[in-house]
Write a protein that holds these residues in place. Structure first.
Motif, PDB file in Angstrom:
ATOM      1  N   THR A 137       0.793  -1.223   0.000  1.00 55.06           N
ATOM      2  CA  THR A 137       0.000   0.000   0.000  1.00 55.06           C
ATOM      3  C   THR A 137       0.824   1.271   0.000  1.00 55.06           C
ATOM      4  OG1 THR A 137      -1.727   1.211   1.186  1.00 55.06           O
ATOM      5  CG2 THR A 137      -0.201  -0.041   2.537  1.00 55.06           C
ATOM      6  N   MET A 138       1.982   1.310   0.691  1.00 56.62           N
ATOM      7  CA  MET A 138       2.726   2.563   0.764  1.00 56.62           C
ATOM      8  C   MET A 138       4.139   2.304   1.285  1.00 56.62           C
ATOM      9  SD  MET A 138       0.924   4.206   4.191  1.00 56.62           S
ATOM     10  CE  MET A 138       1.948   5.657   4.199  1.00 56.62           C
ATOM     11  N   GLU A 139       4.986   3.297   1.093  1.00 54.57           N
ATOM     12  CA  GLU A 139       6.327   3.245   1.662  1.00 54.57           C
ATOM     13  C   GLU A 139       6.219   3.362   3.174  1.00 54.57           C
ATOM     14  OE1 GLU A 139      10.405   5.946   1.690  1.00 54.57           O
ATOM     15  OE2 GLU A 139       8.912   6.226   0.091  1.00 54.57           O
ATOM     16  N   GLY A 140       7.088   2.633   3.889  1.00 57.24           N
ATOM     17  CA  GLY A 140       6.979   2.592   5.338  1.00 57.24           C
ATOM     18  C   GLY A 140       7.996   3.422   6.087  1.00 57.24           C
ATOM     19  N   THR A 141       8.784   4.245   5.388  1.00 53.88           N
ATOM     20  CA  THR A 141       9.791   5.068   6.058  1.00 53.88           C
ATOM     21  C   THR A 141       9.112   6.045   7.013  1.00 53.88           C
ATOM     22  OG1 THR A 141      11.238   4.943   4.121  1.00 53.88           O
ATOM     23  CG2 THR A 141      11.711   6.657   5.744  1.00 53.88           C
ATOM     24  N   GLY A 142       9.595   6.097   8.241  1.00 51.17           N
ATOM     25  CA  GLY A 142       8.991   6.938   9.262  1.00 51.17           C
ATOM     26  C   GLY A 142       7.869   6.257  10.009  1.00 51.17           C
ATOM     27  N   ILE A 143       7.454   5.069   9.539  1.00 48.82           N
ATOM     28  CA  ILE A 143       6.430   4.275  10.226  1.00 48.82           C
ATOM     29  C   ILE A 143       7.079   3.039  10.847  1.00 48.82           C
ATOM     30  CG2 ILE A 143       4.248   3.035   9.998  1.00 48.82           C
ATOM     31  CD1 ILE A 143       3.652   4.745   7.543  1.00 48.82           C
ATOM     32  N   SER A 144       7.848   2.324  10.039  1.00 48.61           N
ATOM     33  CA  SER A 144       8.610   1.178  10.526  1.00 48.61           C
ATOM     34  C   SER A 144      10.090   1.539  10.562  1.00 48.61           C
ATOM     35  CB  SER A 144       8.400  -0.038   9.613  1.00 48.61           C
ATOM     36  OG  SER A 144       9.310  -1.076   9.936  1.00 48.61           O
ATOM     37  N   PRO A 145      10.834   1.044  11.541  1.00 51.70           N
ATOM     38  CA  PRO A 145      12.282   1.272  11.520  1.00 51.70           C
ATOM     39  C   PRO A 145      12.930   0.478  10.396  1.00 51.70           C
ATOM     40  CG  PRO A 145      11.711  -0.241  13.275  1.00 51.70           C
ATOM     41  CD  PRO A 145      10.416   0.246  12.709  1.00 51.70           C
ATOM     42  N   HIS A 146      14.173   0.745  10.126  1.00 48.62           N
ATOM     43  CA  HIS A 146      14.908   0.027   9.086  1.00 48.62           C
ATOM     44  C   HIS A 146      15.384  -1.337   9.574  1.00 48.62           C
ATOM     45  CE1 HIS A 146      15.225   3.506   6.267  1.00 48.62           C
ATOM     46  NE2 HIS A 146      15.037   4.170   7.388  1.00 48.62           N
ATOM     47  N   THR A 147      15.652  -1.451  10.879  1.00 56.52           N
ATOM     48  CA  THR A 147      16.011  -2.738  11.488  1.00 56.52           C
ATOM     49  C   THR A 147      15.216  -2.884  12.773  1.00 56.52           C
ATOM     50  OG1 THR A 147      17.829  -1.864  12.837  1.00 56.52           O
ATOM     51  CG2 THR A 147      18.358  -2.526  10.576  1.00 56.52           C
ATOM     52  N   CYS A 148      15.048  -4.134  13.206  1.00 56.38           N
ATOM     53  CA  CYS A 148      14.205  -4.383  14.375  1.00 56.38           C
ATOM     54  C   CYS A 148      14.844  -3.900  15.670  1.00 56.38           C
ATOM     55  CB  CYS A 148      13.854  -5.860  14.479  1.00 56.38           C
ATOM     56  SG  CYS A 148      15.277  -6.935  14.750  1.00 56.38           S
ATOM     57  N   THR A 149      16.123  -3.560  15.649  1.00 53.07           N
ATOM     58  CA  THR A 149      16.780  -3.068  16.856  1.00 53.07           C
ATOM     59  C   THR A 149      16.563  -1.576  17.068  1.00 53.07           C
ATOM     60  OG1 THR A 149      18.840  -2.733  15.624  1.00 53.07           O
ATOM     61  CG2 THR A 149      18.561  -4.846  16.754  1.00 53.07           C
ATOM     62  N   GLN A 150      16.046  -0.888  16.056  1.00 57.69           N
ATOM     63  CA  GLN A 150      15.795   0.541  16.184  1.00 57.69           C
ATOM     64  C   GLN A 150      14.463   0.791  16.884  1.00 57.69           C
ATOM     65  OE1 GLN A 150      16.021   1.864  12.118  1.00 57.69           O
ATOM     66  NE2 GLN A 150      18.266   1.978  12.115  1.00 57.69           N
ATOM     67  N   ASN A 151      14.397   1.892  17.608  1.00 53.81           N
ATOM     68  CA  ASN A 151      13.206   2.252  18.376  1.00 53.81           C
ATOM     69  C   ASN A 151      12.079   2.708  17.453  1.00 53.81           C
ATOM     70  OD1 ASN A 151      12.092   5.044  20.163  1.00 53.81           O
ATOM     71  ND2 ASN A 151      11.645   2.966  20.801  1.00 53.81           N
ATOM     72  N   SER A 152      10.835   2.335  17.817  1.00 51.79           N
ATOM     73  CA  SER A 152       9.676   2.784  17.049  1.00 51.79           C
ATOM     74  C   SER A 152       8.412   2.589  17.871  1.00 51.79           C
ATOM     75  CB  SER A 152       9.553   2.015  15.723  1.00 51.79           C
ATOM     76  OG  SER A 152       9.252   0.652  15.970  1.00 51.79           O
ATOM     77  N   LEU A 153       7.348   3.284  17.472  1.00 51.73           N
ATOM     78  CA  LEU A 153       6.006   3.041  18.007  1.00 51.73           C
ATOM     79  C   LEU A 153       4.998   3.521  16.978  1.00 51.73           C
ATOM     80  CD1 LEU A 153       4.515   5.884  19.034  1.00 51.73           C
ATOM     81  CD2 LEU A 153       6.001   5.607  20.975  1.00 51.73           C
ATOM     82  N   SER A 154       3.745   3.082  17.139  1.00 52.18           N
ATOM     83  CA  SER A 154       2.682   3.489  16.222  1.00 52.18           C
ATOM     84  C   SER A 154       1.385   3.651  16.989  1.00 52.18           C
ATOM     85  CB  SER A 154       2.505   2.459  15.094  1.00 52.18           C
ATOM     86  OG  SER A 154       2.121   1.200  15.626  1.00 52.18           O
ATOM     87  N   LEU A 155       0.493   4.472  16.435  1.00 53.32           N
ATOM     88  CA  LEU A 155      -0.811   4.736  17.040  1.00 53.32           C
ATOM     89  C   LEU A 155      -1.787   5.113  15.945  1.00 53.32           C
ATOM     90  CD1 LEU A 155      -2.684   5.445  19.545  1.00 53.32           C
ATOM     91  CD2 LEU A 155      -1.780   7.780  19.321  1.00 53.32           C
ATOM     92  N   VAL A 156      -2.984   4.531  15.991  1.00 54.93           N
ATOM     93  CA  VAL A 156      -4.075   4.950  15.117  1.00 54.93           C
ATOM     94  C   VAL A 156      -5.145   5.577  15.996  1.00 54.93           C
ATOM     95  CG1 VAL A 156      -5.920   4.196  13.584  1.00 54.93           C
ATOM     96  CG2 VAL A 156      -3.629   3.239  13.336  1.00 54.93           C
TER      97      VAL A 156
END
Length: 630
Positions: A137-156
């Motif tokens: 559906t879309m590019e995930g930059t800024g939504i998913s990290p590039h590697t699983c060791t990088q910090n991230s979160l999401s909210l709808v």
């Protein structure tokens, strides 16, 4: 040199004070310090033959989505039926970068299940549909990290997707952004945060005032105070208005125009001892947002863990009433951080404070300012809180804390004091718990380990089924004593307030079946023991809050207590050592027999019988010796 020396002396005294064990209970009291029960749930796993070293959990109705490496597993929590959806990468991507597509985001967004992953360090997002179909559906930059060791979160929230993830594969430019949905995309000013680690975010709904609804973000960031005694991290809460559309073209365009942040405090302020490293957050929402509670799990530089509870109303009040740190001029109107219908029309003086002085001068303190709700020397990784309608007609909060050893601590919030109901081992191993998802409707907790998923049943009332006293002493709001035993019902005998078992005696007229003491027939054990030999007795430690003793011929003896057993050693059996021994436990107002032994002497044989036995033994030994020598 003198200043540095004094700093080291101060630090030494603080650590000595904490670790000596004498003063620690005075600073962080724990009453009682241990879980009442240590339990083993047994094998209740949702097993999967896939590598899920990075587990993401999402629940929609009766479906649990488990994100792993190159796949998403969809599980029907009622039937246990599983559907596997593969997200393997193309050979072209694998030739250039990592072949792993670690799923890091699963949300319900735009009427579908929305999944994002690292995609070989080139983040992408997909939409899942019923069955096994999905579409990019879309590019995930800024939504998913590039590697699983990088910090991230999401909210709808209300049709908008918010996320925090690095823009670049080296982990830089990590911000909280509004990425997609009904409103325009917004991001942060680069100077607002310093090397943040985002922990959680949530929307506080205001049904009667939707324009003033706010998004709250909890994180820790690098401390600007670099002095030797300062902790390198500081925990924060930030908020933005849900209706924020950014500033005008000339100032803060496409940047949050309502961003404010404040320090989140957990510790002993009078002693300058703080838990500064926010680990996890659970928000217990209420119908009126002012009654909502924020439960925050912290760790410290001296390897202790704490839980602090915050009122959302008091938390929000800091943003509404505090002065702005390092800003000494008159505060313009409208006040910075105020939600307005059109943020692009905000005056420049208001936006200038948002840009240059977004931190509040006041700190956010927990409900009890002088001490944390819960402290421990163990390390905890996750927290969840369930609201329970109990048999006493009141609503009780139960905290579920995950340890790095793979166990779950079940804690009753008793007037802002912690009563530890139990510690439960869910699996045979001791792997750390990576993720948790609470299903309050089904009263289950889904627990993610590196290679498996466990289901923790919150209504395990069978663990206290021995008697009415055992059921009441548990103080478990999920359970009550009924004519069928300790059951997960809202009607029955229970005393969550203090665990006094006197309620059992007063309620006998309402309960037909009284099992206040377990039948002794199943507890009696008889042993024949020869004289002059050592012998020991044991009984299980059912409650770590009870005291145990041994009764024998009207004499009481203390037991040698281990983690799981109460022992009594007889160095050499004599005539006076025979008879009945009772292992007694006493807890609050309840005393019971845990186990009973009867020791009897070995029968005395006649001289003739002894001589004949010796002859047969001699013959037997001779035969065995002859056979061995052939």
């Amino acid at each position: 040199m003198k200043t540095r020396f004094s700093v080291h002396i101060k630090r030494y005294l603080v650590y000595r004070w904490l670790f000596c064990g004498v003063c620690f209970q005075c600073v962080f009291p724990k009453d009682p310090p241990n879980p009442r029960l240590t339990l083993d749930q047994g094998d209740k796993r949702l097993s999967y033959d896939r590598n899920c070293s990075h587990t993401v959990l999402f629940q929609e109705s009766n479906h649990l989505f488990i994100g792993g490496i190159n796949h998403v597993l969809q599980v029907d929590v009622d039937s246990g039926q599983k559907i596997l959806k593969n997200f393997t990468l193309s050979s072209e991507i694998c030739a250039e970068k990592s072949c792993e597509n670690v799923v890091t985001v699963i949300e319900q967004f735009q009427n579908c299940t929305f999944v994002c992953g690292t995609n070989g360090e080139n983040p992408r997002c997909w939409k899942l549909y019923p069955g096994e179909n999905y579409t990019l559906t879309m590019e995930g930059t800024g939504i998913s990290p590039h590697t699983c060791t990088q910090n991230s979160l999401s909210l709808v929230a209300d049709g908008d997707l918010y996320a925090a993830a690095p823009l670049y594969n080296d982990g830089t430019l990590l911000q909280f952004r509004r990425k997609a949905g009904n409103r325009i995309s917004l991001w942060m000013h680069d100077q607002w945060l310093s090397e943040p680690t985002f922990i959680s975010s949530f929307l506080a709904k205001r049904n009667d005032d939707t324009m003033n609804e706010k998004i709250y973000v909890l994180f820790r960031e690098k401390n600007s105070d670099t002095s030797p005694e300062a902790d390198p991290w500081i925990s924060r809460v930030a908020r933005v208005c849900k209706v924020d559309e950014g500033g005008p073209k000339q100032f803060l365009q496409n940047i949050w125009s309502s961003f404010l942040k404040a320090r989140l405090v957990c510790g002993i302020p009078n002693e300058s001892l703080y838990f500064n490293r926010l680990q996890d957050v659970f928000v217990l929402h209420a119908e009126n947002w002012t009654d909502s509670r924020v439960y925050a799990l912290f760790s410290s530089s001296w390897n202790f863990t704490a839980v602090c509870i915050y009122s959302l109303e008091a938390l929000d009040g800091v943003f509404e009433r505090s002065s702005f740190k390092d800003y000494n001029k008159e505060i313009p109107t409208p006040r910075p951080g105020t939600c307005v219908q059109n943020s692009k029309s905000l005056p420049i003086p208001t936006l200038q404070i948002i840009k240059d002085y977004p931190e509040m001068n006041d700190w956010i303190h927990p409900i009890h300012k002088d001490t944390p709700f819960f402290t421990s020397t163990d390390s905890y990784t996750k927290i969840a809180v369930d609201r329970v309608n109990a048999s006493d007609g009141h609503v009780h909060n139960v905290l579920l804390l995950a340890t790095d050893k793979g166990t779950i601590l079940k804690v009753l919030e008793d007037d802002y004091k912690a009563f530890i109901i139990s510690e439960t081992h869910l699996t045979s191993g001791s792997a750390p718990i990576q993720s948790m998802k609470l299903d309050s409707e089904r009263k289950k907790l889904f627990v993610g380990y590196p290679d498996q998923m466990a289901v923790f049943d919150l209504q395990r009332c069978q663990d206290y089924n021995a008697s009415c006293g055992d059921c009441v002493l548990a103080r478990d709001p999920y359970c009550a004593w009924t004519e069928h035993g300790c059951m997960s019902q809202t009607k029955g005998i229970q005393n969550i307030a203090n665990g006094s078992t006197s309620e059992c005696s007063r309620s006998l007229g309402r309960i037909k079946r009284d099992l206040r003491s377990p039948p002794l027939v199943s507890l009696r054990i008889q042993h024949t023991v020869p004289t002059d030999v050592p012998f020991y007795l044991s009984c299980p430690v059912e409650s770590h809050h009870a005291t145990y003793r041994w009764e024998h011929k009207e004499k009481n003896s203390t037991c040698q207590k281990t983690q799981s057993e109460c022992l009594f050693l007889i160095p050499a059996m004599t005539k006076d050592d025979y008879g009945t021994y009772k292992c007694m436990s006493h807890e609050r107002d309840y005393t019971k027999v845990v186990k009973e032994y009867k020791l009897i002497p070995e029968p005395v044989l006649s001289t003739a019988v002894q001589r004949r036995a010796q002859e047969w033994i001699s013959i037997f030994v001779t035969v065995v010796f002859y056979i061995c020598c052939l």
